[in-house]
Design a protein around this motif. Structure first.
Motif, PDB file in Angstrom:
ATOM      1  N   TYR A 196     -14.648  -2.295 -10.109  1.00 33.66           N
ATOM      2  CA  TYR A 196     -15.013  -1.119 -10.893  1.00 33.66           C
ATOM      3  C   TYR A 196     -13.945  -0.855 -11.957  1.00 33.66           C
TER       4      TYR A 196
ATOM      5  N   LEU B 146     -18.912   2.669  -7.567  1.00 31.46           N
ATOM      6  CA  LEU B 146     -18.200   2.181  -6.387  1.00 31.46           C
ATOM      7  C   LEU B 146     -19.161   1.680  -5.312  1.00 31.46           C
ATOM      8  N   ILE B 147     -20.314   2.324  -5.197  1.00 29.07           N
ATOM      9  CA  ILE B 147     -21.338   1.849  -4.260  1.00 29.07           C
ATOM     10  C   ILE B 147     -21.847   0.482  -4.707  1.00 29.07           C
TER      11      ILE B 147
ATOM     12  N   GLU C 218     -20.275  -1.700  -6.581  1.00 27.01           N
ATOM     13  CA  GLU C 218     -19.197  -2.672  -6.381  1.00 27.01           C
ATOM     14  C   GLU C 218     -19.187  -3.163  -4.931  1.00 27.01           C
ATOM     15  N   LYS C 219     -19.313  -2.253  -4.004  1.00 26.63           N
ATOM     16  CA  LYS C 219     -19.312  -2.610  -2.581  1.00 26.63           C
ATOM     17  C   LYS C 219     -20.487  -3.534  -2.253  1.00 26.63           C
TER      18      LYS C 219
ATOM     19  N   LYS D 252     -19.820  -7.042  -3.722  1.00 22.29           N
ATOM     20  CA  LYS D 252     -18.788  -7.783  -2.992  1.00 22.29           C
ATOM     21  C   LYS D 252     -19.332  -8.421  -1.718  1.00 22.29           C
ATOM     22  N   ARG D 253     -20.461  -7.941  -1.239  1.00 19.85           N
ATOM     23  CA  ARG D 253     -21.073  -8.494  -0.021  1.00 19.85           C
ATOM     24  C   ARG D 253     -22.127  -9.567  -0.304  1.00 19.85           C
TER      25      ARG D 253
END
Length: 79
Positions: free
Chosen positions: A13, A53-54, A56-57, A60-61
């Protein structure tokens, strides 16, 4: 961001992704310091920091195959 020399993606982010890319390429961030050079392959603007941020999370998965699909979408402004 993507580093072709290390074949690795970095997802993160930022409120200024151009400046962030420059920092990564200048070695100013720990994780990416010795993995560059970095190029921008995807950017997305969201309405709030919380949404970003949600997202981004979630990214990343994801597996590489999904990321490659996402990068090739017409909605990607980097394309």
């Amino acid at each position: 961001m993507y580093s072709s020399s290390n074949d690795v993606y970095y997802k993160g982010y930022s409120t200024d992704y151009i400046m962030r890319l420059e920092h990564h390429n200048q070695g100013k961030t720990t994780y990416t310091k010795n993995k560059g050079p970095w190029g921008l392959v995807y950017a997305e603007q969201l309405d709030t920091k919380k949404e970003a941020l949600i997202k981004e999370k979630i990214l990343k998965r994801q597996h590489r195959q999904y990321l490659l699909w996402l990068f090739n979408q017409k909605t990607n402004p980097i394309k």
